[in-house]
Design an enzyme around this catalytic site. Structure first.
Site, PDB file in Angstrom:
ATOM      1  N   HIS A 171      35.358  37.402  40.345  1.00 40.48           N
ATOM      2  CA  HIS A 171      35.638  36.177  39.589  1.00 40.48           C
ATOM      3  C   HIS A 171      37.133  35.975  39.329  1.00 40.48           C
ATOM      4  O   HIS A 171      37.518  35.118  38.542  1.00 40.48           O
ATOM      5  CB  HIS A 171      34.879  36.181  38.259  1.00 40.48           C
ATOM      6  N   TYR A 258      49.109  47.428  41.799  1.00 43.35           N
ATOM      7  CA  TYR A 258      48.999  47.266  43.253  1.00 43.35           C
ATOM      8  C   TYR A 258      50.369  47.184  43.907  1.00 43.35           C
ATOM      9  O   TYR A 258      50.466  47.149  45.139  1.00 43.35           O
ATOM     10  CB  TYR A 258      48.222  45.993  43.614  1.00 43.35           C
TER      11      TYR A 258
END
Length: 488
Positions: A171, A258
């Site tokens: 989502h 990340y």
């Protein structure tokens, strides 16, 4: 219509309830069967009682069954939804704790980085078991909807090695679009049209239009910097927007782990995060949140059961993809969403074998991806770093190859920015030994890893992280909820 949906990991009580009520917002689906399965009889009993209460309160003919026998749940199922967390919070705690000894500070640790890679090693053998059962006992052509992280690795394994029709669902894109619509002053997120593409948790809004008017980089930067809340909570995300020219779907905390630039020095971390909520960068933030949520649910279960007696309100159907995909496939009402699938040329400057997250349309013919998308070069480069880690991680998990696993961790952007090769080798040995009960493919490697650890001279430290908070008690959570209710 009458068909069967199996939910694996249905003991994720809150999420299972959301999926269940979303699906029952489709009028044609009231006669279907939900087969719940989980390794925890306790959690299964709780969620079944809640769903039974919903069915009873809404006078529906919907059938709900629950069993710890997965094959029984999957038998004849047309759709299988997975929301499993292999190893639960016990293994997850090690995903955060052990890397901290080597200076690696993660907010979530469920996608890549040291924690996400080991999470994938625990998940992939189980995912392949699911796929075997789907091939053997589910309905012909059954579709596997994976909600479990690490999204790309799980979906990669299911498609490439499980040989099952699989789509990964998240989502993040919807939440990012809601943010953008809000800062631009839209009355509704529906006023925003966008193309968002990349890989899961590194997806990029490469085209934006508000009521048909193109939105450029400078306008978007100004809107975020002027926002009284997001300007503080999304500092790192806004910095990436300034440098890359496009906005990322992922929250400040997720995005920070990340990349190799923002969490590599403890004194720098505080500059880029916000402690108003876990998702903005707190060390081990999602672990704390998940632990508090579990404790809260266990304590306040009677209230959750009572709330299940309320009528289903279709106006409150969530934007989770699952119910909309099923509706499109079964009724031919077309749905546009963002899906995790094998690239196969959809994104021109990412590898063919990668699992990408990109726009697609669903109808009775299936999921049809919008092909020919080219990412900005910086976005593609950042995605490529993660894809290479994901590929090695999947291959290591399939083969039980601890040397390849260490190379995957070594090539992780944040790990590589923080740790030396010697530290990475020892850290992976330590994590594999600590999580051996969930890593059957590495059983042969555990004795040698223990031997290496007993002789290692690599120094570690006991470190809680740059921005760690303690798990709050039920009393503290009650006080906070009461204060928010009074203020709101």
């Amino acid at each position: 219509m009458s068909f069967k949906i199996a939910i694996i990991g249905a003991g994720s009580v809150g999420f299972t309830k959301k999926l269940f009520t979303d699906i029952l917002c489709v009028p044609e689906f009231e006669d279907i069967e939900f087969a719940l399965t989980d390794v925890s009889e306790h959690n299964l009993a709780m969620i079944k009682a809640i769903l039974d209460r919903i069915v009873e309160a809404n006078k529906l003919p919907t059938k709900v069954t629950a069993t710890t026998n997965r094959r029984e749940a999957l038998e004849g199922a047309r759709y299988i939804i997975s929301c499993v967390r292999v190893g639960g919070l016990e293994a997850y705690a090690d995903d955060i704790r052990i890397p901290l000894k080597y200076g690696i500070d993660q907010c979530v640790g469920d996608t890549i980085c040291a924690g996400g890679i080991l999470y994938g090693q625990r998940n992939i053998p189980v995912i392949l078991d699911f796929c075997r059962d789907i091939r053997e006992v589910a309905a012909t052509g059954a579709k596997f909807l994976n909600y479990a992280n690490p999204m790309a690795m799980n979906t990669w394994a299911a498609i490439e090695y499980g040989k099952v029709d699989t789509v990964g669902l998240c989502h993040g894109v919807q939440h990012g679009a809601e943010q953008i619509a809000q800062v631009l002053g839209a009355k509704s997120p529906k006023e925003l049209d966008y193309v968002c593409s990349g890989i899961n948790h590194q997806t990029w809004f490469i085209e934006l239009k508000l009521n048909g008017r193109p939105i450029g980089k400078d306008e978007l930067i100004s809107a975020f910097e002027a926002h009284p809340v997001y300007s503080k909570q999304e500092k790192l995300r806004i910095d990436v927007l300034k440098r890359f020219g496009v906005y990322s779907t992922e929250s400040n905390g997720h995005l920070s782990e990340y990349l190799p630039w923002y969490r590599k020095r403890p004194d720098e971390i505080a500059r880029w995060i916000d402690m108003s909520d876990w998702i903005h960068g707190e060390t081990g933030g999602y672990l704390r949140y998940s632990t508090e949520t579990r404790n809260w649910f266990e304590t306040e279960y009677p209230q959750f059961l009572e709330a299940a007696s309320k009528p289903i309100d279709p106006a409150k159907r969530s934007n989770e993809h699952a119910s909309h995909i099923l509706e499109a496939l079964e009724t031919n009402r077309v749905y546009r969403g963002h899906f995790n699938v094998k690239n196969n040329g959809v994104i021109t400057n990412l590898p063919q074998d990668a699992i990408i997250e990109s726009p697609g349309f669903v109808d009775r013919f299936g999921i049809n991806m919008a092909a020919g998308i080219t990412l900005p070069e910086a976005c593609a480069a950042t995605c490529m770093a993660s894809i290479n880690v994901q590929r090695m991680s999947v291959h290591a998990a399939i083969a039980g190859d601890i040397d390849l696993l260490k190379l995957a961790v070594l090539h992780d952007p944040l790990v590589g920015a923080v740790s030396t090769p010697e530290e990475v080798w020892q850290m992976v040995d330590e994590m594999v030994v600590a999580q051996a009960q969930w890593l059957p493919q590495y059983a042969h490697a555990v004795p040698a890893a223990k031997e290496r650890l007993s002789k290692s001279k690599v120094k570690t430290r006991e470190w809680a992280g740059a921005a760690r908070r303690s798990v709050r008690s039920i009393e503290e959570l009650r006080a906070e909820k009461a204060a928010l209710k009074q203020a709101g």
